[in-house]
Design a protein around this motif. Structure first.
Motif, short mmCIF file in Angstrom:
data_model
loop_
_atom_site.label_atom_id
_atom_site.label_comp_id
_atom_site.label_asym_id
_atom_site.label_seq_id
_atom_site.Cartn_x
_atom_site.Cartn_y
_atom_site.Cartn_z
N ASP A 133 36.31 27.57 31.02
CA ASP A 133 36.49 26.26 31.64
C ASP A 133 37.89 26.06 32.21
O ASP A 133 38.13 25.07 32.91
CB ASP A 133 36.14 25.14 30.66
CG ASP A 133 37.06 25.08 29.46
OD1 ASP A 133 37.85 26.03 29.26
OD2 ASP A 133 37.00 24.08 28.71
N GLU A 134 38.83 26.97 31.94
CA GLU A 134 40.16 26.88 32.53
C GLU A 134 40.19 27.62 33.86
O GLU A 134 39.98 28.84 33.91
CB GLU A 134 41.21 27.48 31.59
CG GLU A 134 41.40 26.70 30.30
CD GLU A 134 42.54 27.26 29.46
OE1 GLU A 134 43.57 27.64 30.06
OE2 GLU A 134 42.38 27.34 28.24
N GLU A 155 30.71 33.26 37.93
CA GLU A 155 31.48 32.39 37.03
C GLU A 155 30.65 31.20 36.55
O GLU A 155 29.73 30.75 37.24
CB GLU A 155 32.73 31.87 37.74
CG GLU A 155 33.63 32.95 38.30
CD GLU A 155 34.72 32.36 39.18
OE1 GLU A 155 35.33 31.35 38.78
OE2 GLU A 155 34.95 32.90 40.28
N ALA A 156 31.03 30.71 35.37
CA ALA A 156 30.46 29.48 34.83
C ALA A 156 31.53 28.80 34.01
O ALA A 156 32.37 29.45 33.39
CB ALA A 156 29.24 29.79 33.95
N ALA A 169 40.23 32.45 37.32
CA ALA A 169 40.70 33.11 38.53
C ALA A 169 41.37 34.45 38.20
O ALA A 169 41.19 35.44 38.93
CB ALA A 169 41.68 32.21 39.28
N CYS A 170 42.12 34.49 37.10
CA CYS A 170 42.77 35.73 36.67
C CYS A 170 41.74 36.81 36.37
O CYS A 170 41.86 37.96 36.83
CB CYS A 170 43.66 35.46 35.46
SG CYS A 170 44.37 36.94 34.71
N LEU A 214 39.08 41.70 37.68
CA LEU A 214 37.85 42.47 37.55
C LEU A 214 37.33 42.93 38.91
O LEU A 214 36.85 44.06 39.07
CB LEU A 214 36.80 41.66 36.80
CG LEU A 214 37.13 41.34 35.34
CD1 LEU A 214 36.02 40.47 34.73
CD2 LEU A 214 37.33 42.60 34.53
N GLN A 215 37.42 42.06 39.90
CA GLN A 215 36.98 42.45 41.24
C GLN A 215 37.84 43.59 41.79
O GLN A 215 37.32 44.50 42.46
CB GLN A 215 37.03 41.25 42.18
CG GLN A 215 35.91 40.23 41.93
CD GLN A 215 36.03 38.99 42.80
OE1 GLN A 215 37.09 38.69 43.34
NE2 GLN A 215 34.94 38.28 42.95
N ASP A 216 39.13 43.57 41.49
CA ASP A 216 40.02 44.65 41.94
C ASP A 216 39.61 46.00 41.34
O ASP A 216 39.92 47.05 41.89
CB ASP A 216 41.47 44.35 41.57
CG ASP A 216 42.08 43.26 42.43
OD1 ASP A 216 41.50 42.94 43.48
OD2 ASP A 216 43.15 42.74 42.05
N ARG A 217 38.93 45.96 40.19
CA ARG A 217 38.49 47.18 39.53
C ARG A 217 37.03 47.50 39.79
O ARG A 217 36.44 48.34 39.12
CB ARG A 217 38.76 47.07 38.02
CG ARG A 217 40.25 47.17 37.68
CD ARG A 217 40.53 46.65 36.29
NE ARG A 217 41.91 46.89 35.87
CZ ARG A 217 42.95 46.16 36.26
NH1 ARG A 217 42.77 45.14 37.10
NH2 ARG A 217 44.18 46.46 35.83
#
Length: 261
Positions: A15-16, A36-37, A21-22, A27-30
């Motif tokens: 929820d943060e 997301e939820a 975003a982090c 994860l997308q970079d890897r």
């Protein structure tokens, strides 16, 4: 398995916004695909509508109970769940594992650690699926866990000092089911199908009785079970570390054929 997980979909439940975003960016970079939820309802909707391979779950989701959500996600789909949370007390970790999580990471975290833990859990699920497809023919038959050795071929369990542990045939089959799937939550229905070839009934306490007796024999002297933990509303999880035995394939001192009783 490398860290480049192209084609692997991760559901990030957090929820943060900054933490979400982090995780998403890292994860997308890897090579991970990320959805997301930020709440219980959105998480359950996402896992039901998408081919999710792994879930990262924060336990603090506003008014929502993260532990309850872990159980609901596990019931919706048997995928790895890694808790990523600021709750770092030992009892929080135990409760997380008891409620269906495969691993537990505390904030603040290093993204490289998150990816490493995710890769390890995904690899374990892959190996389990491969072993099931292969009918178990290539699985190691000598397994170490908690100062014990389990010979699944000759059907005996002994302590490292040679003392045998007297188990019935049903208890041996139940223990093998657990040690072949360490860290994975097994539902009562899965256990019943494996042991008896029939679906579990909510009124049937036979499975719980077998588990209770097995606990007393392999995990004695503890007020709370350490190796086989209950997952409320779902089933059980074996939390011990299991490793293939690398020593000599020696006979069990005093081992006798088992009889179900």
């Amino acid at each position: 398995m490398s860290e480049n997980q192209t084609g692997t979909t991760v559901l990030v439940v957090e929820d943060e916004r900054d933490v979400r975003a982090c995780l998403r960016t890292g994860l997308q970079d890897r090579g991970f695909d990320v959805i997301e939820a930020e709440s219980r309802d959105s998480a359950l909707d996402m896992i039901r509508r998408n081919p999710v391979d792994l879930v990262t779950l924060d336990l603090c989701l506003g008014a929502d109970d993260g532990l309850e959500l872990a159980r609901e996600l596990r019931e919706a789909r048997n995928v790895p769940i890694i808790i990523v949370t600021a709750l770092g007390a030992p009892q929080d970790r135990v409760r997380g594992l008891e409620n269906g999580a495969d691993d537990y990471i505390t904030k603040p975290f290093h993204l490289s650690e998150v990816v490493m833990r995710m890769t390890k859990v995904l690899r374990r699920y892959e190996l389990e699926a491969s072993a099931s497809a292969d009918s178990g023919t290539d699985l190691p038959h000598l397994l170490d866990f908690d100062h014990c050795v389990f010979d699944t071929r000759r059907r005996f369990v002994r302590k490292l000092d040679g003392r045998p542990i007297d188990l019935t045939d049903t208890e041996l089959r139940l223990l093998e089911l657990f040690v072949r799937h360490p860290g994975r939550v097994l539902s009562r229905d899965e256990i019943s199908l494996a042991l008896r070839g029939q679906a579990w009934s909510p009124l049937d306490r036979t499975i719980d009785g077998h588990v209770a007796r097995l606990r007393r024999k392999i995990d004695p002297g503890h007020d709370e079970p350490l190796l086989i933990r209950s997952v409320r509303g779902v089933g059980y999880v074996f939390t011990g570390e299991v490793c293939p035995e690398t020593g000599p394939d020696d006979p069990a001192p005093g081992a006798m054929p088992v009889q179900d009783r």
